[in-house]
Motif scaffolding. Structure first.
Motif, PDB file in Angstrom:
ATOM      1  N   TYR A  98      67.763 -46.923  -2.259  1.00  5.63           N
ATOM      2  CA  TYR A  98      67.643 -45.546  -2.733  1.00  5.63           C
ATOM      3  C   TYR A  98      67.472 -45.558  -4.242  1.00  5.63           C
ATOM      4  O   TYR A  98      68.265 -46.189  -4.948  1.00  5.63           O
ATOM      5  N   PRO A  99      66.438 -44.881  -4.775  1.00  8.62           N
ATOM      6  CA  PRO A  99      65.416 -44.109  -4.052  1.00  8.62           C
ATOM      7  C   PRO A  99      64.551 -44.964  -3.127  1.00  8.62           C
ATOM      8  O   PRO A  99      64.234 -46.090  -3.450  1.00  8.62           O
ATOM      9  N   GLY A 100      64.230 -44.416  -2.005  1.00 10.09           N
ATOM     10  CA  GLY A 100      63.420 -45.136  -1.041  1.00 10.09           C
ATOM     11  C   GLY A 100      63.185 -44.296   0.185  1.00 10.09           C
ATOM     12  O   GLY A 100      63.540 -43.121   0.239  1.00 10.09           O
ATOM     13  N   GLU A 101      62.601 -44.901   1.190  1.00 14.56           N
ATOM     14  CA  GLU A 101      62.243 -44.197   2.409  1.00 14.56           C
ATOM     15  C   GLU A 101      63.506 -43.785   3.181  1.00 14.56           C
ATOM     16  O   GLU A 101      64.429 -44.581   3.343  1.00 14.56           O
TER      17      GLU A 101
END
Lengths: 113, 110
Positions: A98-101
């Protein structure tokens, strides 16, 4: 992997009752999010955890709402006492980074009469 | 205030048509921009994620572009099919939170 699992899928309760929503994240996802979706306000972040620790609970609307993550494979969102304006779909989501999918569960539709 | 806007709110097209969904965000300091699909009564499925340093991402018939300077992203769907009918949401990632748009409801008629 079975994905993010939420229960119950549907809950109908009366005002004043306690509601507990449950989430089992994908194994290995260290981040867990609780979102609420309504027609009026769209998707709102309520709280998120990292490694079972609450990081940001600024989206929790009131003290009636509480969330816990006792271990890496389980989280709960509790509303006590419930009110009609809490009626919404509550989503649990997870992420490995995170941030990420983000990976969402199918949601718990709550109706408070 | 960080806001995400999607236009149009709803779109109905005949099968086979190419289409573009638009997303705009007020704060250009994003980490990434994500596009999701939501079917009725279901959760969100991630379609594409564009990092802030990227200009576009492609997956099959889907292509998403990102222009940080103008605060815009577009989702291009080629040769639309009835199975593409769903709500499409974009979300801007600001490091500590994902801000969602209200979505575009797409209907592809056979």
């Amino acid at each position: 992997d079975a994905g993010v699992i939420q229960s119950p899928r549907h809950e109908v309760t009366e005002m004043g009752q306690e509601v507990t929503l449950r989430c089992k994240p994908i194994s290995g996802h260290d981040y867990l999010f609780w979102y609420r979706q309504t027609m009026m306000r769209g998707l709102e972040l309520l709280i998120y955890f990292n490694n079972n620790v609450p990081i940001d609970d600024s989206g929790m609307p009131e003290d009636r709402f509480s969330a816990k993550m006792p271990n890496a494979s389980f989280s709960t969102l509790k509303i006590q006492p419930s009110e009609p304006r809490d009626s919404a779909v509550y989503f649990c989501a997870g992420a490995g980074v995170y941030p990420g999918e983000l990976f969402f569960g199918e949601g718990s539709r709550l109706t408070v009469l | 205030k960080q806001e995400v806007t999607q236009i149009p709110a709803a779109l109905s097209v005949p099968e086979g048509e190419n289409l573009v969904l638009n997303c705009s965000f007020t704060d250009s300091a994003i980490y990434n921009l994500q596009w999701f699909r939501q079917d009725p009564g279901k959760g969100l499925t991630s379609l594409l994620l564009i990092q802030s340093s990227q200009r576009e991402q492609t997956s099959g018939r889907l292509n998403a572009s990102l222009d940080k300077s103008s605060g815009r992203s577009t989702l291009y769907i080629a040769a639309s099919q009835p199975g593409d009918s769903a709500t499409y949401l974009c979300a801007a990632e600001y490091g500590n939170k994902l801000v969602f748009g209200a979505g575009t409801i797409l209907r592809v008629k056979s």
